[in-house]
Write an enzyme that holds these catalytic residues in place. Structure first.
Site, PDB file in Angstrom:
ATOM      1  N   TYR A 144       0.549  -1.252  -0.099  1.00  0.00           N
ATOM      2  CA  TYR A 144      -0.320  -0.144   0.063  1.00  0.00           C
ATOM      3  C   TYR A 144       0.942   1.205   0.111  1.00  0.00           C
ATOM      4  O   TYR A 144       0.621   2.204   0.350  1.00  0.00           O
ATOM      5  CB  TYR A 144      -1.042  -0.091   1.335  1.00  0.00           C
ATOM      6  CG  TYR A 144      -2.091  -0.818   1.220  1.00  0.00           C
ATOM      7  CD1 TYR A 144      -1.959  -2.075   1.130  1.00  0.00           C
ATOM      8  CD2 TYR A 144      -3.344  -0.253   1.430  1.00  0.00           C
ATOM      9  CE1 TYR A 144      -3.074  -3.109   1.000  1.00  0.00           C
ATOM     10  CE2 TYR A 144      -4.395  -1.309   1.567  1.00  0.00           C
ATOM     11  CZ  TYR A 144      -4.162  -2.582   1.563  1.00  0.00           C
ATOM     12  OH  TYR A 144      -5.569  -3.370   1.542  1.00  0.00           O
ATOM     13  N   LYS A 175       5.983 -14.631   2.279  1.00  0.00           N
ATOM     14  CA  LYS A 175       5.977 -15.286   1.151  1.00  0.00           C
ATOM     15  C   LYS A 175       7.395 -15.315   0.421  1.00  0.00           C
ATOM     16  O   LYS A 175       7.692 -14.783  -0.937  1.00  0.00           O
ATOM     17  CB  LYS A 175       4.845 -14.505   0.074  1.00  0.00           C
ATOM     18  CG  LYS A 175       4.402 -15.238  -1.091  1.00  0.00           C
ATOM     19  CD  LYS A 175       3.698 -16.579  -1.031  1.00  0.00           C
ATOM     20  CE  LYS A 175       3.771 -17.613  -1.994  1.00  0.00           C
ATOM     21  NZ  LYS A 175       3.112 -18.734  -1.851  1.00  0.00           N
ATOM     22  N   ASP A 202      -0.083 -18.396   2.399  1.00  0.00           N
ATOM     23  CA  ASP A 202      -0.821 -19.432   1.941  1.00  0.00           C
ATOM     24  C   ASP A 202      -0.947 -20.528   3.015  1.00  0.00           C
ATOM     25  O   ASP A 202      -2.401 -20.875   3.086  1.00  0.00           O
ATOM     26  CB  ASP A 202      -0.607 -20.028   0.510  1.00  0.00           C
ATOM     27  CG  ASP A 202       0.851 -20.177   0.330  1.00  0.00           C
ATOM     28  OD1 ASP A 202       1.764 -19.711   1.291  1.00  0.00           O
ATOM     29  OD2 ASP A 202       1.435 -20.841  -0.515  1.00  0.00           O
ATOM     30  N   ASP A 230      -4.518  -7.503   5.568  1.00  0.00           N
ATOM     31  CA  ASP A 230      -5.839  -7.212   4.953  1.00  0.00           C
ATOM     32  C   ASP A 230      -6.521  -8.291   4.576  1.00  0.00           C
ATOM     33  O   ASP A 230      -7.677  -8.664   5.015  1.00  0.00           O
ATOM     34  CB  ASP A 230      -5.701  -6.215   3.655  1.00  0.00           C
ATOM     35  CG  ASP A 230      -7.258  -5.748   3.550  1.00  0.00           C
ATOM     36  OD1 ASP A 230      -7.929  -5.296   4.285  1.00  0.00           O
ATOM     37  OD2 ASP A 230      -7.498  -5.500   2.129  1.00  0.00           O
ATOM     38  N   ASP A 282      -9.951 -10.310   6.519  1.00  0.00           N
ATOM     39  CA  ASP A 282     -11.269 -10.659   5.934  1.00  0.00           C
ATOM     40  C   ASP A 282     -11.726 -11.891   6.168  1.00  0.00           C
ATOM     41  O   ASP A 282     -12.805 -12.425   6.308  1.00  0.00           O
ATOM     42  CB  ASP A 282     -11.390 -10.427   4.371  1.00  0.00           C
ATOM     43  CG  ASP A 282     -11.936  -8.833   4.275  1.00  0.00           C
ATOM     44  OD1 ASP A 282     -11.551  -7.886   5.142  1.00  0.00           O
ATOM     45  OD2 ASP A 282     -12.687  -8.704   3.373  1.00  0.00           O
TER      46      ASP A 282
END
Ligand code: GGG
Length: 360
Positions: free
Chosen positions: A138, A192, A225, A249, A253
Protein backbone atom coordinates in the site's frame (compact mmCIF):
# COMPACT_ATOMS: atom_id res chain seq x y z
CA UNK A 1 -13.67 14.16 34.46
CA UNK A 2 -11.80 13.41 31.26
CA UNK A 3 -13.00 15.15 28.12
CA UNK A 4 -12.16 13.84 24.65
CA UNK A 5 -12.56 15.51 21.29
CA UNK A 6 -13.42 12.92 18.66
CA UNK A 7 -13.50 13.45 14.89
CA UNK A 8 -16.36 11.51 13.28
CA UNK A 9 -16.03 10.49 9.66
CA UNK A 10 -19.09 8.35 9.02
CA UNK A 11 -18.17 8.24 5.33
CA UNK A 12 -20.19 6.23 2.86
CA UNK A 13 -23.04 3.73 2.78
CA UNK A 14 -23.64 1.99 6.08
CA UNK A 15 -20.94 4.13 7.69
CA UNK A 16 -23.69 6.77 8.03
CA UNK A 17 -25.71 4.32 10.13
CA UNK A 18 -23.13 2.48 12.23
CA UNK A 19 -21.08 5.48 13.38
CA UNK A 20 -24.00 7.33 15.07
CA UNK A 21 -24.97 4.00 16.68
CA UNK A 22 -21.42 3.48 17.95
CA UNK A 23 -21.22 7.03 19.25
CA UNK A 24 -24.46 6.57 21.22
CA UNK A 25 -22.92 3.58 23.00
CA UNK A 26 -19.66 5.39 23.77
CA UNK A 27 -21.45 8.44 25.12
CA UNK A 28 -23.70 6.21 27.19
CA UNK A 29 -20.79 4.41 28.83
CA UNK A 30 -19.09 7.76 29.55
CA UNK A 31 -22.23 8.94 31.37
CA UNK A 32 -22.80 5.65 33.17
CA UNK A 33 -19.28 5.44 34.53
CA UNK A 34 -19.15 9.20 34.97
CA UNK A 35 -15.49 8.99 34.02
CA UNK A 36 -15.38 10.88 30.73
CA UNK A 37 -17.32 12.85 28.15
CA UNK A 38 -16.90 12.54 24.39
CA UNK A 39 -17.43 15.60 22.30
CA UNK A 40 -17.83 14.67 18.62
CA UNK A 41 -17.29 16.80 15.52
CA UNK A 42 -18.63 15.38 12.26
CA UNK A 43 -16.88 15.70 8.92
CA UNK A 44 -19.01 15.10 5.84
CA UNK A 45 -16.12 13.67 3.83
CA UNK A 46 -16.55 10.70 1.55
CA UNK A 47 -17.85 9.85 -1.90
CA UNK A 48 -20.79 12.28 -1.90
CA UNK A 49 -18.38 15.03 -0.92
CA UNK A 50 -16.12 13.89 -3.78
CA UNK A 51 -18.93 14.13 -6.33
CA UNK A 52 -19.61 17.72 -5.21
CA UNK A 53 -16.07 18.97 -4.64
CA UNK A 54 -13.76 16.71 -6.63
CA UNK A 55 -11.95 15.51 -3.51
CA UNK A 56 -12.71 13.04 -0.76
CA UNK A 57 -11.82 15.46 2.05
CA UNK A 58 -10.83 19.08 2.47
CA UNK A 59 -7.36 20.05 1.32
CA UNK A 60 -6.41 20.88 4.92
CA UNK A 61 -8.17 17.75 6.24
CA UNK A 62 -5.16 16.29 8.03
CA UNK A 63 -4.35 19.62 9.69
CA UNK A 64 -7.90 19.79 11.04
CA UNK A 65 -7.94 16.18 12.19
CA UNK A 66 -4.60 16.57 13.96
CA UNK A 67 -6.31 18.56 16.72
CA UNK A 68 -8.48 15.60 17.83
CA UNK A 69 -7.82 12.92 20.42
CA UNK A 70 -9.01 10.18 18.06
CA UNK A 71 -10.87 9.57 14.81
CA UNK A 72 -13.95 7.35 14.59
CA UNK A 73 -14.49 6.24 11.02
CA UNK A 74 -17.30 4.33 9.34
CA UNK A 75 -16.75 3.21 5.78
CA UNK A 76 -15.33 4.42 2.52
CA UNK A 77 -16.53 3.52 -0.97
CA UNK A 78 -19.49 4.00 -3.24
CA UNK A 79 -20.44 2.52 -6.62
CA UNK A 80 -20.29 6.01 -8.18
CA UNK A 81 -16.60 6.54 -7.38
CA UNK A 82 -13.75 4.18 -8.30
CA UNK A 83 -12.58 2.35 -5.17
CA UNK A 84 -8.96 3.37 -5.62
CA UNK A 85 -10.02 7.03 -5.76
CA UNK A 86 -12.06 6.83 -2.56
CA UNK A 87 -9.45 4.81 -0.66
CA UNK A 88 -6.53 6.97 -1.75
CA UNK A 89 -8.52 10.14 -1.16
CA UNK A 90 -9.50 9.53 2.46
CA UNK A 91 -8.60 6.37 4.34
CA UNK A 92 -5.03 5.85 3.18
CA UNK A 93 -3.92 9.50 3.48
CA UNK A 94 -5.09 9.45 7.11
CA UNK A 95 -3.32 6.17 7.90
CA UNK A 96 -0.11 7.30 6.22
CA UNK A 97 -0.26 11.00 7.12
CA UNK A 98 -0.73 10.23 10.80
CA UNK A 99 1.82 7.42 10.72
CA UNK A 100 -0.76 4.94 11.98
CA UNK A 101 1.62 2.14 11.25
CA UNK A 102 -0.15 -0.51 13.33
CA UNK A 103 -3.48 -1.91 12.26
CA UNK A 104 -4.71 -4.07 15.10
CA UNK A 105 -7.45 -6.54 14.24
CA UNK A 106 -8.73 -8.91 16.93
CA UNK A 107 -10.37 -12.06 15.58
CA UNK A 108 -12.73 -13.68 18.09
CA UNK A 109 -15.69 -15.95 17.65
CA UNK A 110 -18.09 -14.63 20.25
CA UNK A 111 -20.15 -16.94 22.45
CA UNK A 112 -23.57 -17.49 20.89
CA UNK A 113 -22.47 -17.31 17.28
CA UNK A 114 -22.28 -20.40 15.17
CA UNK A 115 -19.25 -19.76 13.00
CA UNK A 116 -18.69 -21.30 9.59
CA UNK A 117 -16.17 -23.85 10.89
CA UNK A 118 -17.64 -27.14 12.04
CA UNK A 119 -16.28 -28.15 15.49
CA UNK A 120 -14.62 -24.78 16.19
CA UNK A 121 -16.04 -22.66 18.96
CA UNK A 122 -15.16 -19.44 20.80
CA UNK A 123 -12.24 -21.09 22.59
CA UNK A 124 -10.70 -22.04 19.25
CA UNK A 125 -10.95 -18.68 17.54
CA UNK A 126 -9.30 -15.95 19.57
CA UNK A 127 -6.28 -14.26 18.07
CA UNK A 128 -4.99 -10.86 16.99
CA UNK A 129 -3.60 -9.83 13.64
CA UNK A 130 -1.05 -7.02 13.65
CA UNK A 131 -1.15 -5.60 10.15
CA UNK A 132 1.59 -3.26 8.93
CA UNK A 133 -0.36 -0.15 7.95
CA UNK A 134 1.94 2.40 6.38
CA UNK A 135 3.86 0.79 3.52
CA UNK A 136 4.30 -2.62 1.86
CA UNK A 137 1.88 -3.19 -0.98
CA UNK A 138 0.00 0.00 0.00
CA UNK A 139 2.99 2.32 -0.29
CA UNK A 140 1.59 3.95 -3.42
CA UNK A 141 4.76 3.35 -5.44
CA UNK A 142 4.19 2.51 -9.06
CA UNK A 143 2.66 3.89 -12.20
CA UNK A 144 1.25 3.27 -15.62
CA UNK A 145 2.79 3.98 -19.02
CA UNK A 146 1.80 3.57 -22.66
CA UNK A 147 -1.85 3.82 -21.75
CA UNK A 148 -4.15 2.32 -24.34
CA UNK A 149 -1.32 0.82 -26.40
CA UNK A 150 -0.44 -2.85 -26.70
CA UNK A 151 2.74 -2.20 -24.74
CA UNK A 152 0.77 -0.70 -21.82
CA UNK A 153 2.45 -1.39 -18.49
CA UNK A 154 1.41 -1.03 -14.84
CA UNK A 155 3.66 -1.43 -11.79
CA UNK A 156 2.75 -1.51 -8.11
CA UNK A 157 5.86 -1.82 -6.02
CA UNK A 158 5.99 -3.34 -2.58
CA UNK A 159 8.07 -1.09 -0.35
CA UNK A 160 9.49 -2.40 2.91
CA UNK A 161 11.77 -0.13 4.91
CA UNK A 162 13.90 -1.39 7.78
CA UNK A 163 12.24 1.11 10.11
CA UNK A 164 8.79 0.11 8.89
CA UNK A 165 9.26 -3.62 9.30
CA UNK A 166 11.19 -3.36 12.57
CA UNK A 167 8.55 -1.27 14.30
CA UNK A 168 5.58 -3.44 13.39
CA UNK A 169 7.42 -6.66 14.22
CA UNK A 170 8.58 -5.18 17.55
CA UNK A 171 4.99 -4.21 18.34
CA UNK A 172 3.85 -7.77 17.57
CA UNK A 173 6.52 -9.27 19.82
CA UNK A 174 5.55 -6.96 22.66
CA UNK A 175 1.89 -7.87 22.19
CA UNK A 176 2.84 -11.56 22.17
CA UNK A 177 4.72 -10.99 25.43
CA UNK A 178 1.65 -9.33 27.00
CA UNK A 179 -0.60 -12.17 25.83
CA UNK A 180 1.93 -14.71 27.12
CA UNK A 181 2.11 -16.67 23.87
CA UNK A 182 3.01 -20.32 24.32
CA UNK A 183 5.20 -22.71 22.36
CA UNK A 184 2.15 -24.49 20.97
CA UNK A 185 0.71 -21.19 19.74
CA UNK A 186 3.74 -19.18 18.71
CA UNK A 187 3.68 -15.69 17.26
CA UNK A 188 3.44 -16.17 13.49
CA UNK A 189 4.95 -13.86 10.89
CA UNK A 190 3.25 -14.11 7.51
CA UNK A 191 5.68 -14.25 4.61
CA UNK A 192 5.95 -15.24 0.98
CA UNK A 193 9.71 -15.55 0.82
CA UNK A 194 9.68 -18.50 -1.54
CA UNK A 195 8.34 -16.34 -4.35
CA UNK A 196 9.25 -12.83 -3.21
CA UNK A 197 12.99 -13.18 -2.92
CA UNK A 198 13.62 -9.51 -2.12
CA UNK A 199 10.81 -7.99 -0.12
CA UNK A 200 9.69 -11.05 1.86
CA UNK A 201 13.22 -12.32 2.47
CA UNK A 202 14.07 -8.87 3.84
CA UNK A 203 10.93 -8.98 6.06
CA UNK A 204 12.03 -12.38 7.38
CA UNK A 205 15.58 -11.16 8.10
CA UNK A 206 14.27 -8.20 10.08
CA UNK A 207 11.98 -10.55 12.03
CA UNK A 208 14.96 -12.70 12.98
CA UNK A 209 16.87 -9.62 14.17
CA UNK A 210 13.96 -8.29 16.24
CA UNK A 211 13.23 -11.76 17.67
CA UNK A 212 16.71 -11.85 19.25
CA UNK A 213 15.54 -9.16 21.70
CA UNK A 214 12.50 -11.23 22.69
CA UNK A 215 14.01 -14.61 23.47
CA UNK A 216 11.04 -15.44 25.74
CA UNK A 217 8.58 -15.21 22.83
CA UNK A 218 8.20 -18.36 20.73
CA UNK A 219 7.69 -17.47 17.08
CA UNK A 220 7.85 -18.80 13.58
CA UNK A 221 7.59 -17.61 10.05
CA UNK A 222 4.89 -19.12 7.83
CA UNK A 223 4.03 -18.77 4.16
CA UNK A 224 0.88 -16.72 3.91
CA UNK A 225 -0.90 -19.36 1.83
CA UNK A 226 -0.23 -22.01 4.47
CA UNK A 227 -1.32 -19.54 7.14
CA UNK A 228 -4.65 -18.97 5.35
CA UNK A 229 -5.20 -22.73 5.40
CA UNK A 230 -4.20 -22.93 9.08
CA UNK A 231 -6.73 -20.23 9.95
CA UNK A 232 -9.45 -22.46 8.56
CA UNK A 233 -8.17 -25.85 9.69
CA UNK A 234 -6.62 -25.04 13.08
CA UNK A 235 -7.43 -21.50 14.21
CA UNK A 236 -6.85 -22.71 17.79
CA UNK A 237 -3.12 -22.70 17.04
CA UNK A 238 -3.11 -18.92 16.53
CA UNK A 239 -2.54 -16.22 19.10
CA UNK A 240 -0.68 -13.30 17.48
CA UNK A 241 -0.06 -12.95 13.74
CA UNK A 242 2.00 -10.20 12.13
CA UNK A 243 1.98 -9.48 8.43
CA UNK A 244 2.43 -6.89 5.73
CA UNK A 245 -0.30 -4.46 4.75
CA UNK A 246 -1.89 -6.59 2.01
CA UNK A 247 -1.37 -9.94 3.70
CA UNK A 248 -2.89 -8.53 6.89
CA UNK A 249 -5.85 -7.09 4.99
CA UNK A 250 -6.67 -10.35 3.24
CA UNK A 251 -6.11 -12.55 6.29
CA UNK A 252 -8.37 -10.38 8.43
CA UNK A 253 -11.25 -10.57 5.97
CA UNK A 254 -10.89 -14.33 6.24
CA UNK A 255 -10.73 -13.82 10.01
CA UNK A 256 -13.92 -11.78 9.84
CA UNK A 257 -15.61 -14.64 8.05
CA UNK A 258 -14.46 -16.97 10.85
CA UNK A 259 -16.17 -14.61 13.29
CA UNK A 260 -19.48 -15.41 11.65
CA UNK A 261 -20.17 -12.07 10.02
CA UNK A 262 -18.26 -9.16 8.53
CA UNK A 263 -20.52 -7.07 10.73
CA UNK A 264 -18.34 -8.02 13.70
CA UNK A 265 -14.59 -7.46 13.12
CA UNK A 266 -13.15 -4.17 14.37
CA UNK A 267 -9.83 -2.49 13.84
CA UNK A 268 -7.58 0.16 15.31
CA UNK A 269 -5.15 2.19 13.21
CA UNK A 270 -2.59 3.19 15.79
CA UNK A 271 0.20 5.69 16.01
CA UNK A 272 1.71 4.09 19.12
CA UNK A 273 3.91 7.11 19.88
CA UNK A 274 0.74 9.27 20.01
CA UNK A 275 2.29 12.03 17.92
CA UNK A 276 -0.92 11.94 15.86
CA UNK A 277 -4.49 10.83 16.50
CA UNK A 278 -5.23 7.16 15.99
CA UNK A 279 -8.26 6.00 14.04
CA UNK A 280 -10.85 3.33 14.88
CA UNK A 281 -13.13 1.68 12.34
CA UNK A 282 -15.06 -1.47 11.52
CA UNK A 283 -13.17 -3.75 9.13
CA UNK A 284 -16.17 -3.84 6.80
CA UNK A 285 -16.75 -1.42 3.98
CA UNK A 286 -19.74 0.68 2.98
CA UNK A 287 -22.00 -2.28 2.01
CA UNK A 288 -24.02 -0.39 -0.64
CA UNK A 289 -26.36 -3.38 -1.02
CA UNK A 290 -27.91 -2.78 2.40
CA UNK A 291 -27.11 0.92 2.93
CA UNK A 292 -30.03 3.16 3.84
CA UNK A 293 -32.17 0.35 5.25
CA UNK A 294 -31.07 0.78 8.88
CA UNK A 295 -30.15 -2.89 9.21
CA UNK A 296 -26.34 -2.74 9.17
CA UNK A 297 -24.73 -4.48 12.12
CA UNK A 298 -23.24 -1.79 14.40
CA UNK A 299 -21.28 -4.28 16.53
CA UNK A 300 -17.97 -3.94 14.63
CA UNK A 301 -18.15 -0.18 15.03
CA UNK A 302 -19.07 -0.47 18.71
CA UNK A 303 -16.19 -2.93 19.18
CA UNK A 304 -13.88 -0.43 17.42
CA UNK A 305 -15.22 2.19 19.81
CA UNK A 306 -14.21 -0.01 22.72
CA UNK A 307 -10.70 -0.16 21.24
CA UNK A 308 -10.75 3.63 21.01
CA UNK A 309 -11.65 3.94 24.71
CA UNK A 310 -8.83 1.55 25.57
CA UNK A 311 -6.42 3.67 23.56
CA UNK A 312 -7.64 6.80 25.36
CA UNK A 313 -6.92 5.14 28.69
CA UNK A 314 -10.58 4.48 29.60
CA UNK A 315 -9.95 0.79 30.25
CA UNK A 316 -12.93 0.20 32.56
CA UNK A 317 -15.38 1.72 30.08
CA UNK A 318 -13.75 -0.14 27.18
CA UNK A 319 -14.21 -3.40 29.06
CA UNK A 320 -17.81 -2.62 29.96
CA UNK A 321 -18.63 -1.99 26.30
CA UNK A 322 -16.99 -5.22 25.18
CA UNK A 323 -18.75 -7.27 27.89
CA UNK A 324 -22.08 -5.67 26.88
CA UNK A 325 -21.45 -6.57 23.23
CA UNK A 326 -20.66 -10.14 24.28
CA UNK A 327 -23.85 -10.42 26.29
CA UNK A 328 -26.05 -9.03 23.51
CA UNK A 329 -24.53 -11.50 21.06
CA UNK A 330 -24.77 -14.43 23.49
CA UNK A 331 -28.44 -13.75 24.28
CA UNK A 332 -29.28 -13.82 20.55
CA UNK A 333 -32.39 -11.77 21.28
CA UNK A 334 -31.54 -8.62 19.33
CA UNK A 335 -29.66 -9.17 16.09
CA UNK A 336 -29.36 -7.62 12.67
CA UNK A 337 -29.98 -9.80 9.58
CA UNK A 338 -26.26 -10.64 9.04
CA UNK A 339 -26.53 -12.70 12.26
CA UNK A 340 -29.91 -14.15 11.37
CA UNK A 341 -32.03 -11.54 13.19
CA UNK A 342 -34.63 -9.02 12.11
CA UNK A 343 -33.56 -6.07 14.25
CA UNK A 344 -32.25 -2.69 13.18
CA UNK A 345 -28.92 -0.99 13.71
CA UNK A 346 -30.44 1.26 16.35
CA UNK A 347 -32.11 -1.60 18.19
CA UNK A 348 -28.79 -3.45 18.48
CA UNK A 349 -27.05 -0.31 19.76
CA UNK A 350 -29.97 0.13 22.19
CA UNK A 351 -29.56 -3.44 23.42
CA UNK A 352 -25.85 -2.82 24.09
CA UNK A 353 -26.74 0.32 26.07
CA UNK A 354 -29.35 -1.61 28.03
CA UNK A 355 -26.72 -4.22 28.94
CA UNK A 356 -24.34 -1.45 29.98
CA UNK A 357 -26.97 -0.06 32.31
CA UNK A 358 -27.52 -3.49 33.89
CA UNK A 359 -23.78 -3.89 34.49
CA UNK A 360 -23.60 -0.58 36.35
N1 GGG B 1 -14.14 0.63 7.44
C1 GGG B 1 -13.40 1.31 6.51
C2 GGG B 1 -13.59 0.80 5.11
O1 GGG B 1 -14.46 1.24 4.42
N2 GGG B 1 -12.79 -0.16 4.73
C3 GGG B 1 -12.92 -0.77 3.45
C4 GGG B 1 -11.64 -0.97 2.73
O2 GGG B 1 -11.67 -1.19 1.54
N3 GGG B 1 -10.50 -0.91 3.41
C5 GGG B 1 -9.27 -1.15 2.80
C6 GGG B 1 -8.21 -1.51 3.76
O3 GGG B 1 -8.44 -1.58 4.98
O4 GGG B 1 -7.11 -1.73 3.32
Amino acid sequence: MNQYEIALIAGDGVGQEVVPAGLRVLQAVGELTDSFRLSATSFDWGCEYYLKHGRMMDADGLVRLAAFDAIYLGAVGSPGVPDHVSLWGLLLPIRQGFDQYINLRPIRLLEGIVGPLRDKGPRDIDFVVVRENSEGEYSGHGGRSHRGRTMEVATQTTVFTRTGVERVVRYAFQLAQQRGVKQEKPLISATKSNAQQYASVFWDEVCIEVARKYSDVPWRSMLVDALAALMVLHPERLDVVVGSNLFGDILTDLGGALQGSLGLPASANLNPERRYPSMFEPVHGSAPDIAGQGIADPLATIWAGSMMLDHLGEHTAANLVMRAVERVVAQARVRTPDLGGTNTTDQVAGAVIEELSKAK
